[in-house]
Design an enzyme around this catalytic site. Structure first.
Site, short mmCIF file in Angstrom:
data_model
loop_
_atom_site.label_atom_id
_atom_site.label_comp_id
_atom_site.label_asym_id
_atom_site.label_seq_id
_atom_site.Cartn_x
_atom_site.Cartn_y
_atom_site.Cartn_z
N LYS A 150 42.96 3.35 2.41
CA LYS A 150 41.94 4.32 2.77
C LYS A 150 42.60 5.66 3.03
CE LYS A 150 38.34 1.48 2.91
NZ LYS A 150 37.14 1.66 2.08
N LYS A 246 28.91 -4.66 -5.08
CA LYS A 246 28.80 -5.23 -3.74
C LYS A 246 27.41 -5.84 -3.60
CE LYS A 246 31.99 -1.99 -1.52
NZ LYS A 246 32.10 -0.81 -0.62
#
EC number: 5.1.1.-
Length: 330
Positions: A150, A246
């Site tokens: 990230k 997702k």
């Protein structure tokens, strides 16, 4: 026989805070659905995501609005019109898959005519933080096959270099979570190639990615927030090379399989991802993972305590849940 439906919010505290460019998470708030037919019960989970304007309360209200149709026998395909794509429908859809498999005395992979998932590499996430902390976290994960890093728009080059120096072996996905500009994407291409980055995930804000139209990256770029359902695929192939699927975006395994087929037909590679969640979200995603070039399903590994019998981590390999946990008979 009429079905019975129960839905509730559950909270799973995290072992350590999970930081991305949009903020910090310390608890995984999920919606758990159970649908029974008098003999068997199917379970499903959804993770309402504030980025998409979702909350646990709103998801429960959506499920309650669809209760009569679901208890009267609405199937997974009917859900596509009864409920909108999102976390609420994901929980119901996956509960119906689980119930269908148990009622037939078989498994969801058998219903789909595909293999039963085995252990497979999953990305292990290095959260956003001070560069030295990110390097320390990466050093602890240097043995795993795949890392997800990230980053933000402030010091991405330093963050990427520090993680790669601490973990020289793994493949790496870099995820700015929509925090870069088009200039950042172009400027950082040589660095991404130099640092042997395998994938850049959703660098630009969704709805502001038209600058990627015709852009030829040195490292493949994946759409995440820019793609939710199969209908979103049109036009993506000129901007992206990979689609991150997702179940909380597609509204369940049914929609996820539709998106996978549409993306593959458009020549896009597949990735499967998740929110921070329990293993009940991961079990159905593992079925899709068998088709994917990139698997990012470490959500439960951030929890202090997962659901009993759930998936496990073995050095960056995800081990499927115990028999009877979801999608099969014990």
């Amino acid at each position: 026989m009429l079905r019975t439906l129960t839905a509730q919010g559950d909270a799973f505290p995290l072992a350590t805070p999970f930081r991305i460019s949009r903020g910090v998470k310390t608890v995984a708030d999920v919606v758990t659905v159970e649908i029974g037919d008098g003999e068997r019960v199917g379970r499903g989970e959804g993770v309402p995501y504030p980025r998409y304007g979702e909350s646990v309360a709103d998801a429960l209200a959506e499920i309650e609005a669809a209760r009569a149709a679901i208890e009267a026998g609405a199937d997974r395909h009917a859900l596509l019109t009864i409920m909108r794509a999102g976390a609420a429908r994901n929980a119901v859809d996956c509960a119906l898959w689980d119930l269908e498999a148990k009622s037939a005395g078989t498994s969801v992979p058998a219903l789909l005519g595909c293999s039963t998932p085995g252990r497979m590499p999953t990305a292990m996430t290095v959260g956003l933080g001070p560069v030295e902390e990110m390097a320390a976290a990466a050093r602890l994960l240097a043995h795993v096959p795949l890392l997800k890093v990230k980053v933000d728009g402030v010091a991405p080059a330093d963050q990427i270099r520090a993680v790669r120096a601490a973990a020289p072996g793994p493949r790496i996905i870099v995820d700015p979570n929509e925090s870069w500009t088009l200039e950042d994407v172009a400027r950082l291409q040589p660095l991404l190639a130099e640092q042997r980055i395998d994938l850049l995930e959703q660098p630009l804000p969704a709805g502001q990615d038209d600058g990627l139209d015709g852009f030829r990256p040195l490292v493949p770029i994946a759409a995440d927030e820019s793609v939710h359902v199969a209908e979103d695929v049109a036009g993506l192939a000129r901007r992206y090379q990979v689609v991150n699927i997702k179940l909380d975006k597609t509204g369940g395994l049914t929609g996820a399989l539709m998106l996978a087929d549409a993306a593959a037909a458009a020549g896009l590679q597949l990735m499967v991802g998740c929110m921070i969640c329990s293993s009940l979200s991961i079990a159905p995603a593992l079925i899709l993972a068998q088709r994917c070039a990139f698997v990012d399903l470490d959500g439960p590994f951030w929890l202090s305590n997962d659901r009993a019998g759930g998936v496990r981590n073995d050095g960056g390999l995800i081990i499927p849940a115990a028999a009877g946990f979801w999608g099969d008979t014990a």
